[in-house]
Design an enzyme around this catalytic site. Structure first.
Site, PDB file in Angstrom:
ATOM      1  N   ASN A 104     107.151  26.306  15.898  1.00  0.00           N
ATOM      2  CA  ASN A 104     108.002  25.518  16.723  1.00  0.00           C
ATOM      3  C   ASN A 104     109.363  26.355  17.113  1.00  0.00           C
ATOM      4  O   ASN A 104     109.523  27.424  16.671  1.00  0.00           O
ATOM      5  CB  ASN A 104     108.367  24.181  15.679  1.00  0.00           C
ATOM      6  CG  ASN A 104     109.048  23.279  16.905  1.00  0.00           C
ATOM      7  OD1 ASN A 104     108.549  22.615  17.780  1.00  0.00           O
ATOM      8  ND2 ASN A 104     110.357  22.651  16.381  1.00  0.00           N
TER       9      ASN A 104
ATOM     10  N   ARG B 195     108.916  21.536  30.025  1.00  0.00           N
ATOM     11  CA  ARG B 195     108.969  22.463  29.026  1.00  0.00           C
ATOM     12  C   ARG B 195     108.494  21.451  27.751  1.00  0.00           C
ATOM     13  O   ARG B 195     108.244  20.097  28.200  1.00  0.00           O
ATOM     14  CB  ARG B 195     110.146  22.922  28.725  1.00  0.00           C
ATOM     15  CG  ARG B 195     111.410  21.900  28.700  1.00  0.00           C
ATOM     16  CD  ARG B 195     112.571  21.982  27.746  1.00  0.00           C
ATOM     17  NE  ARG B 195     112.199  21.829  26.474  1.00  0.00           N
ATOM     18  CZ  ARG B 195     111.740  20.539  25.911  1.00  0.00           C
ATOM     19  NH1 ARG B 195     111.881  19.412  26.527  1.00  0.00           N
ATOM     20  NH2 ARG B 195     111.423  20.443  24.810  1.00  0.00           N
ATOM     21  N   GLY B 196     108.228  21.741  26.639  1.00  0.00           N
ATOM     22  CA  GLY B 196     107.662  20.995  25.498  1.00  0.00           C
ATOM     23  C   GLY B 196     106.132  21.041  25.576  1.00  0.00           C
ATOM     24  O   GLY B 196     105.430  21.155  26.373  1.00  0.00           O
ATOM     25  N   ALA B 197     105.405  21.166  24.263  1.00  0.00           N
ATOM     26  CA  ALA B 197     104.087  21.672  24.128  1.00  0.00           C
ATOM     27  C   ALA B 197     103.442  20.624  25.039  1.00  0.00           C
ATOM     28  O   ALA B 197     102.522  21.004  25.853  1.00  0.00           O
ATOM     29  CB  ALA B 197     103.541  21.862  22.758  1.00  0.00           C
TER      30      ALA B 197
ATOM     31  N   ASP C  61     104.540  23.601  18.162  1.00  0.00           N
ATOM     32  CA  ASP C  61     104.048  24.172  19.359  1.00  0.00           C
ATOM     33  C   ASP C  61     102.622  24.524  19.008  1.00  0.00           C
ATOM     34  O   ASP C  61     101.695  24.606  19.994  1.00  0.00           O
ATOM     35  CB  ASP C  61     104.721  25.184  19.929  1.00  0.00           C
ATOM     36  CG  ASP C  61     106.212  24.714  20.895  1.00  0.00           C
ATOM     37  OD1 ASP C  61     107.033  24.710  19.905  1.00  0.00           O
ATOM     38  OD2 ASP C  61     105.878  24.469  21.834  1.00  0.00           O
TER      39      ASP C  61
ATOM     40  N   ARG D 191     102.829  30.572  29.357  1.00  0.00           N
ATOM     41  CA  ARG D 191     103.528  30.498  28.290  1.00  0.00           C
ATOM     42  C   ARG D 191     102.516  30.613  26.933  1.00  0.00           C
ATOM     43  O   ARG D 191     101.542  30.209  27.188  1.00  0.00           O
ATOM     44  CB  ARG D 191     104.635  29.402  27.946  1.00  0.00           C
ATOM     45  CG  ARG D 191     105.369  29.221  28.972  1.00  0.00           C
ATOM     46  CD  ARG D 191     106.537  27.980  28.614  1.00  0.00           C
ATOM     47  NE  ARG D 191     107.516  28.752  27.518  1.00  0.00           N
ATOM     48  CZ  ARG D 191     108.224  27.935  26.815  1.00  0.00           C
ATOM     49  NH1 ARG D 191     108.515  26.679  27.042  1.00  0.00           N
ATOM     50  NH2 ARG D 191     109.040  28.291  25.805  1.00  0.00           N
TER      51      ARG D 191
ATOM     52  N   GLN E 234     118.133  23.024  24.286  1.00  0.00           N
ATOM     53  CA  GLN E 234     117.280  21.644  24.341  1.00  0.00           C
ATOM     54  C   GLN E 234     117.965  20.431  23.488  1.00  0.00           C
ATOM     55  O   GLN E 234     117.589  19.212  23.670  1.00  0.00           O
ATOM     56  CB  GLN E 234     115.804  21.711  23.981  1.00  0.00           C
ATOM     57  CG  GLN E 234     115.208  22.741  24.943  1.00  0.00           C
ATOM     58  CD  GLN E 234     115.187  24.250  24.588  1.00  0.00           C
ATOM     59  OE1 GLN E 234     116.301  24.557  23.686  1.00  0.00           O
ATOM     60  NE2 GLN E 234     114.268  25.054  24.644  1.00  0.00           N
TER      61      GLN E 234
HETATM   62  O1  MRU Z   1     110.785  26.239  24.793  1.00  0.00           O
HETATM   63  P1  MRU Z   1     110.308  24.812  24.710  1.00  0.00           P
HETATM   64  O2  MRU Z   1     111.675  23.977  25.141  1.00  0.00           O
HETATM   65  O3  MRU Z   1     109.319  24.344  25.460  1.00  0.00           O
HETATM   66  O4  MRU Z   1     110.009  24.503  23.202  1.00  0.00           O
HETATM   67  C1  MRU Z   1     109.928  23.037  22.627  1.00  0.00           C
HETATM   68  C2  MRU Z   1     109.582  23.146  21.366  1.00  0.00           C
HETATM   69  O5  MRU Z   1     109.782  23.766  20.597  1.00  0.00           O
HETATM   70  C3  MRU Z   1     109.113  21.594  20.853  1.00  0.00           C
HETATM   71  O6  MRU Z   1     109.780  21.251  19.561  1.00  0.00           O
HETATM   72  C4  MRU Z   1     107.666  21.344  20.702  1.00  0.00           C
HETATM   73  O7  MRU Z   1     107.221  21.955  22.082  1.00  0.00           O
HETATM   74  C5  MRU Z   1     107.148  19.959  20.410  1.00  0.00           C
HETATM   75  S1  MRU Z   1     107.391  18.919  21.676  1.00  0.00           S
HETATM   76  C6  MRU Z   1     106.643  17.442  21.448  1.00  0.00           C
END
Ligand code: MRU
Length: 346
Positions: free
Chosen positions: A245, A45-47, A235, A87, A194
């Site tokens: 985000n 996960r995470g962008a 994101d 996603r 998270q």
């Molecule tokens: O649903 P997730 O855990 O993928 O969401 C992640 C976030 O919202 C992070 O803040 C975002 O992706 C930035 S990660 C460098």
């Protein structure tokens, strides 16, 4: 530094973030479908990490594919669509798939084996670039923090959300190396935590002082004068600076404005969506009701209750003090700088 993914023969090994912080479990993905499932299920996960994982998954799809010509073009489009559907909110996924498509088009005359290694190399390039970009974001962003800073963050925008170092946590890491961080306030980030599971774990490993709080404690903590800055990841950032985000980010931005606390967004240029004028156009992912009704399999409520579970929200640009990216710090009005840097990045 923690490795979120690595290649083993033809397979992709991914760190299953759902098992953290209790266990460090790597899972083997042996097909593109398994990689997509890992992204959908938040194992990865995470962008930025979603984008790079999809790139490796797309490369994997070609490691044993022997078709050529139009057949192969159609296969590429099918695989690209498969990953693009994983996603919807983080634009880094689509950005990484575009990078892979460019390499595919430039090398589509090659043999299956040669093409597969070009795609694998591009995925590796994306991986290595992401680490360099995060380190640059960290260096740029730490300038905004003074000695003894107490910084609030939400979700996990750290090494676990990227290929290493992190965006918001990259800024905190760079500041901590200069002994500027007195405390990180980590919001737990319901529904899937998270913040408490991942951000706390990362900072703990790095011996950066961290205090956990539930999301609804942020306002009171600010009112006590215990927060000097809020830094979050992103994101997707629209051309005017509106930012998608993790759900709860918008609330923090409103609270920060009310309390006169600077609100910073840290993100690579790959998170900017030049095609979207403002935040209302960003698709917001809605996830399963079970994420809200339960925690780790335990039901918290009446099992059949209606649930609203948007995974992200939009912070309007007027609540953002500055956006930190690898090229520097963008201050309002964001639109002009975002457009110029976007063109340079093409
Ligand atoms: O649903 P997730 O855990 O993928 O969401 C992640 C976030 O919202 C992070 O803040 C975002 O992706 C930035 S990660 C460098």
């Amino acid at each position: 530094m923690i490795r979120n993914l690595y290649c083993e023969d033809q397979a992709l090994m991914v760190l299953n973030q759902n098992c953290l912080p209790e266990e460090l479990v790597y899972e083997k993905c042996e097909s593109p479908e398994e990689v997509v499932a890992a992204i959908k299920g938040l194992k990865v996960r995470g962008a930025p990490l979603i984008g790079v994982t999809a790139a490796f998954g797309l490369a994997m799809a070609f490691s044993s594919y022997s078709g050529t010509g139009k057949l192969r073009d159609a296969y590429f489009s099918r695989m690209k669509e498969l990953f693009a559907a994983a996603r919807p909110t983080a634009v880094n996924l689509f950005w990484a798939l575009e990078r892979m498509e460019r390499v595919y088009r430039e090398n589509r005359h090659l043999s299956p084996g040669e093409l597969a290694s070009c795609l694998r190399q591009e995925a590796q390039n994306l991986y290595e670039e992401d680490i360099r970009v995060n380190e640059a974001i960290g260096e740029q962003g730490q300038e905004l923090l003074g000695e003894g800073s107490r910084v609030m963050t939400i979700c996990n925008a750290g090494a676990l959300a990227t290929c290493g170092y992190g965006t918001a946590l990259g800024v905190i890491r760079s500041a901590a190396r200069r002994n500027k961080i007195e405390m990180v306030w980590a919001c737990e980030t319901r529904p899937v935590l998270q913040g408490s599971r991942l951000t706390v774990w990362e900072l703990w490993q790095d011996k950066i002082p961290v205090t956990l709080l539930t999301d609804n404690m942020a306002g009171y903590t600010m009112s006590l004068g215990k927060v000097d800055a809020v830094i979050t990841g992103a994101d997707r950032i629209a051309a005017n600076g509106d930012t998608a985000n993790k759900i709860g980010t918008y609330s923090l931005a409103v609270l920060a404005k009310y309390h006169g606390i600077p609100f910073y967004v840290a993100a690579p240029l790959s998170t900017f969506d030049w095609n979207i004028e403002q935040g209302g156009e960003i698709p917001i992912e809605e996830r399963s009701a079970e994420e809200v009704r339960t925690i780790k399999g335990s039901c918290l409520t009446v099992p059949a209750v209606n649930v609203f579970n948007p995974a992200f929200d939009i912070t309007p640009e007027h609540l953002i003090t500055a956006i930190i990216c690898e090229k520097g710090i963008i201050r309002p009005p964001f639109g002009a700088a975002i457009k110029i840097w976007g063109r340079e990045d093409e």
